[in-house]
Design an enzyme around this catalytic site. Sequence first.
Site, PDB file in Angstrom:
ATOM      1  N   HIS A   1       4.157 -34.725  -4.244  1.00 43.70           N
ATOM      2  CA  HIS A   1       3.403 -34.099  -3.145  1.00 43.70           C
ATOM      3  C   HIS A   1       1.894 -34.188  -3.390  1.00 43.70           C
ATOM      4  O   HIS A   1       1.132 -33.300  -3.013  1.00 43.70           O
ATOM      5  CB  HIS A   1       3.845 -32.642  -2.930  1.00 43.70           C
ATOM      6  CG  HIS A   1       5.182 -32.544  -2.265  1.00 43.70           C
ATOM      7  ND1 HIS A   1       5.338 -32.612  -0.892  1.00 43.70           N
ATOM      8  CD2 HIS A   1       6.420 -32.421  -2.769  1.00 43.70           C
ATOM      9  CE1 HIS A   1       6.635 -32.511  -0.601  1.00 43.70           C
ATOM     10  NE2 HIS A   1       7.312 -32.403  -1.717  1.00 43.70           N
ATOM     11  N   THR A   2       1.504 -35.247  -4.054  1.00 45.08           N
ATOM     12  CA  THR A   2       0.072 -35.461  -4.283  1.00 45.08           C
ATOM     13  C   THR A   2      -0.466 -36.604  -3.435  1.00 45.08           C
ATOM     14  O   THR A   2      -1.668 -36.686  -3.221  1.00 45.08           O
ATOM     15  CB  THR A   2      -0.189 -35.808  -5.768  1.00 45.08           C
ATOM     16  OG1 THR A   2       0.711 -36.856  -6.135  1.00 45.08           O
ATOM     17  CG2 THR A   2       0.033 -34.616  -6.674  1.00 45.08           C
ATOM     18  N   ASP A   3       0.410 -37.487  -2.950  1.00 45.25           N
ATOM     19  CA  ASP A   3      -0.097 -38.690  -2.259  1.00 45.25           C
ATOM     20  C   ASP A   3      -0.905 -38.341  -1.008  1.00 45.25           C
ATOM     21  O   ASP A   3      -1.978 -38.887  -0.785  1.00 45.25           O
ATOM     22  CB  ASP A   3       1.023 -39.712  -1.955  1.00 45.25           C
ATOM     23  CG  ASP A   3       2.192 -39.172  -1.144  1.00 45.25           C
ATOM     24  OD1 ASP A   3       2.276 -37.936  -0.958  1.00 45.25           O
ATOM     25  OD2 ASP A   3       3.020 -39.991  -0.697  1.00 45.25           O
TER      26      ASP A   3
ATOM     27  N   LEU B   1      15.233 -41.393  -3.394  1.00 46.28           N
ATOM     28  CA  LEU B   1      14.975 -42.630  -4.135  1.00 46.28           C
ATOM     29  C   LEU B   1      14.424 -43.718  -3.210  1.00 46.28           C
ATOM     30  O   LEU B   1      14.404 -44.891  -3.542  1.00 46.28           O
ATOM     31  CB  LEU B   1      16.258 -43.094  -4.842  1.00 46.28           C
ATOM     32  CG  LEU B   1      16.860 -42.047  -5.804  1.00 46.28           C
ATOM     33  CD1 LEU B   1      18.177 -42.527  -6.384  1.00 46.28           C
ATOM     34  CD2 LEU B   1      15.886 -41.695  -6.920  1.00 46.28           C
TER      35      LEU B   1
ATOM     36  N   SER C   1      15.238 -45.039  -0.011  1.00 45.80           N
ATOM     37  CA  SER C   1      15.955 -46.091   0.724  1.00 45.80           C
ATOM     38  C   SER C   1      15.194 -46.466   1.988  1.00 45.80           C
ATOM     39  O   SER C   1      15.244 -47.614   2.435  1.00 45.80           O
ATOM     40  CB  SER C   1      17.368 -45.624   1.089  1.00 45.80           C
ATOM     41  OG  SER C   1      17.334 -44.600   2.055  1.00 45.80           O
ATOM     42  N   SER C   2      14.481 -45.501   2.556  1.00 44.28           N
ATOM     43  CA  SER C   2      13.746 -45.803   3.794  1.00 44.28           C
ATOM     44  C   SER C   2      12.623 -46.807   3.524  1.00 44.28           C
ATOM     45  O   SER C   2      12.424 -47.750   4.292  1.00 44.28           O
ATOM     46  CB  SER C   2      13.206 -44.528   4.454  1.00 44.28           C
ATOM     47  OG  SER C   2      12.344 -43.840   3.582  1.00 44.28           O
TER      48      SER C   2
ATOM     49  N   GLU D   1       7.412 -45.455   9.475  1.00 45.72           N
ATOM     50  CA  GLU D   1       8.046 -44.178   9.114  1.00 45.72           C
ATOM     51  C   GLU D   1       7.362 -43.009   9.821  1.00 45.72           C
ATOM     52  O   GLU D   1       8.018 -42.133  10.372  1.00 45.72           O
ATOM     53  CB  GLU D   1       8.007 -43.961   7.595  1.00 45.72           C
ATOM     54  CG  GLU D   1       8.920 -44.903   6.840  1.00 45.72           C
ATOM     55  CD  GLU D   1       9.573 -44.268   5.600  1.00 45.72           C
ATOM     56  OE1 GLU D   1       9.833 -43.054   5.583  1.00 45.72           O
ATOM     57  OE2 GLU D   1       9.832 -45.021   4.651  1.00 45.72           O
TER      58      GLU D   1
ATOM     59  N   ASP E   1       5.916 -44.084  -1.527  1.00 45.76           N
ATOM     60  CA  ASP E   1       7.168 -44.852  -1.558  1.00 45.76           C
ATOM     61  C   ASP E   1       6.925 -46.327  -1.266  1.00 45.76           C
ATOM     62  O   ASP E   1       7.498 -47.209  -1.921  1.00 45.76           O
ATOM     63  CB  ASP E   1       8.161 -44.306  -0.518  1.00 45.76           C
ATOM     64  CG  ASP E   1       8.421 -42.828  -0.700  1.00 45.76           C
ATOM     65  OD1 ASP E   1       8.011 -42.278  -1.737  1.00 45.76           O
ATOM     66  OD2 ASP E   1       9.026 -42.225   0.206  1.00 45.76           O
TER      67      ASP E   1
ATOM     68  N   TYR F   1       8.052 -30.292   5.112  1.00 48.62           N
ATOM     69  CA  TYR F   1       7.087 -31.272   4.602  1.00 48.62           C
ATOM     70  C   TYR F   1       5.790 -31.177   5.405  1.00 48.62           C
ATOM     71  O   TYR F   1       4.695 -31.109   4.847  1.00 48.62           O
ATOM     72  CB  TYR F   1       7.694 -32.671   4.716  1.00 48.62           C
ATOM     73  CG  TYR F   1       6.837 -33.796   4.178  1.00 48.62           C
ATOM     74  CD1 TYR F   1       7.021 -34.289   2.894  1.00 48.62           C
ATOM     75  CD2 TYR F   1       5.844 -34.389   4.975  1.00 48.62           C
ATOM     76  CE1 TYR F   1       6.252 -35.326   2.396  1.00 48.62           C
ATOM     77  CE2 TYR F   1       5.063 -35.419   4.487  1.00 48.62           C
ATOM     78  CZ  TYR F   1       5.267 -35.888   3.204  1.00 48.62           C
ATOM     79  OH  TYR F   1       4.494 -36.918   2.735  1.00 48.62           O
TER      80      TYR F   1
HETATM   81  P1  ADP Z   1      15.196 -41.693   1.164  1.00 48.02           P
HETATM   82  O1  ADP Z   1      14.097 -42.594   1.622  1.00 48.02           O
HETATM   83  O2  ADP Z   1      14.805 -40.830   0.022  1.00 48.02           O
HETATM   84  O3  ADP Z   1      16.474 -42.402   0.890  1.00 48.02           O
HETATM   85  P2  ADP Z   1      14.902 -40.775   3.861  1.00 48.02           P
HETATM   86  O4  ADP Z   1      15.442 -39.590   4.574  1.00 48.02           O
HETATM   87  O5  ADP Z   1      13.444 -41.003   3.862  1.00 48.02           O
HETATM   88  O6  ADP Z   1      15.483 -40.694   2.371  1.00 48.02           O
HETATM   89  O7  ADP Z   1      15.548 -42.101   4.437  1.00 48.02           O
HETATM   90  C1  ADP Z   1      16.945 -42.212   4.600  1.00 48.02           C
HETATM   91  C2  ADP Z   1      17.220 -42.828   5.943  1.00 48.02           C
HETATM   92  O8  ADP Z   1      16.777 -44.195   5.980  1.00 48.02           O
HETATM   93  C3  ADP Z   1      18.702 -42.914   6.251  1.00 48.02           C
HETATM   94  O9  ADP Z   1      19.184 -41.701   6.794  1.00 48.02           O
HETATM   95  C4  ADP Z   1      18.736 -44.037   7.261  1.00 48.02           C
HETATM   96  O10 ADP Z   1      18.328 -43.602   8.547  1.00 48.02           O
HETATM   97  C5  ADP Z   1      17.656 -44.982   6.757  1.00 48.02           C
HETATM   98  N1  ADP Z   1      18.193 -46.041   5.891  1.00 48.02           N
HETATM   99  C6  ADP Z   1      17.732 -46.373   4.678  1.00 48.02           C
HETATM  100  N2  ADP Z   1      18.415 -47.418   4.162  1.00 48.02           N
HETATM  101  C7  ADP Z   1      19.329 -47.763   5.067  1.00 48.02           C
HETATM  102  C8  ADP Z   1      20.353 -48.770   5.128  1.00 48.02           C
HETATM  103  N3  ADP Z   1      20.553 -49.634   4.124  1.00 48.02           N
HETATM  104  N4  ADP Z   1      21.112 -48.827   6.244  1.00 48.02           N
HETATM  105  C9  ADP Z   1      20.914 -47.979   7.268  1.00 48.02           C
HETATM  106  N5  ADP Z   1      19.978 -47.023   7.267  1.00 48.02           N
HETATM  107  C10 ADP Z   1      19.195 -46.893   6.187  1.00 48.02           C
HETATM  108 MG    MG Z   2      12.286 -42.003   2.503  1.00 51.56          MG
END
Ligand code: ADP
Ligand code: MG
Length: 430
Positions: free
Chosen positions: A47-49, A139, A141-142, A179, A191, A248
């Site tokens: 929470h510093t970015d 981690l 994924s987004s 995002e 991220d 957030y």
């Molecule tokens: P984090 O980034 O920590 O994983 P977020 O809430 O920021 O958590 O992002 C997760 C969201 O990103 C998922 O709910 C989905 O909408 C989307 N997402 C990420 N990777 C995928 C993937 N491989 N397939 C489909 N949706 C994805």
């Molecule tokens: Mg994310």
Amino acid sequence: MTAVEFIEPLSHDEGVKNATDLFRATYGEEPAGVWAAPGRVNLIGEHTDYNAGLCLPIALPHRTFIALKPREDTKVRVVSDVDSENVTEADLDGLQAGGVEGWATYPVGVAWALREAGFDAVQGFDAAFSSCVPLGSGLSSSAAMTCSTALALDDVYGLGYGASDAGRVTLINAAIKSENDMAGASTGGLDQNASMRCTFGHALRLDCRPELSPLENVSQQEFDLDKYGLELLVLDTQAPHQLNDGQYAQRRATCEKAAEILGVANLRVVADSIAKSDDPFQALKETLDKLEDDTMKKRVRHVITEIARVNSFVRAFANGKIDEAGRLFNASHDSLAADYEVTVPELDIAVDVARANGAYGARMTGGGFGGSIIALVDKARGTRSHRRLLTASKRKVSTHLAPCRRSLRLPRAARLIAEADAKTRVGARP
Ligand code: ADP
Ligand code: MG
């Protein structure tokens, strides 16, 4: 014995094959190529970015692969192996912020953001994603999804930003805008910078001051766990995210308000002047005394102390002071729990269990309100302490809290970042 599900990273060949197979099965033709970008773990600096502060992420070997083919029109079709039966369609022509629903907002938003930034060459595309980055676990994924999309579009539309570190900042900005504005998920840039700029064997010391150029805002810090016989365990608590977005935004607004009251552009300015003062404790107290609201005082205290902890961690780790590095992990978590109030019981319990089972230190990682913890442990006792940690977590949390079922093992992971980085820099064509 607790059943532990390890999330193994997809190898380069597996990722390319999975994404290509899904592309063929969905669209009945060949993709132009496959590109990839990794998830990340933030070691410290949470929470510093968005406060122009410091963070210290490493890239995971776990990556999101995208098979993509450009189109002649502005249509976009996307499919992911998390739901391979459903193709989402959108049209970039006339698309407004917030105009796409579901996970497709992330990749569509990247193309939209590039066009908004004036890259008119960017047209529609068909894409298929295959990923082993856990979704919604803190981690990133987004970011793995938006950054892999940005690298693919950069390559197929010949923008020329993907090949250099400085150039990637343009793509990072598109990923952030996707995002923030299209998916409506506030993000401060940690991220996306981690996904695009981390290199093998290093943690990325990211300085988020907006006035810094891309050449000035990162430095690669050696992060070799093997050298000290260490392992970094990552545990996904699988706690459901609670009120994440609103909370957030609230934290962010409180920090901005505090900066306004203190008469500075951002809290980093205050953090730096406190760090330089003769008596930082007294200087911090004097700063907090200028704020009336108790909640605001706590939020500001977290941000200022956390920024200082990033530098302290870098120094401690570089000098082999692992006990000190562990203490800084602990202090970071305790500050996020007590002052920033972004932990949940699952995170606190997992951290307690890690500490009680021989970790040098443990902390939540990512934005909080669920997600993952990291623990720094001796490799020699890694497997045993890992099992004890997971067993104990399970026992302790199973009655009323979500168990820690998924985890990543990171020494191997750290080695694999080389592979991730080499492949993601150029895009990997099948
Ligand atoms: P984090 O980034 O920590 O994983 P977020 O809430 O920021 O958590 O992002 C997760 C969201 O990103 C998922 O709910 C989905 O909408 C989307 N997402 C990420 N990777 C995928 C993937 N491989 N397939 C489909 N949706 C994805
Ligand atoms: Mg994310």
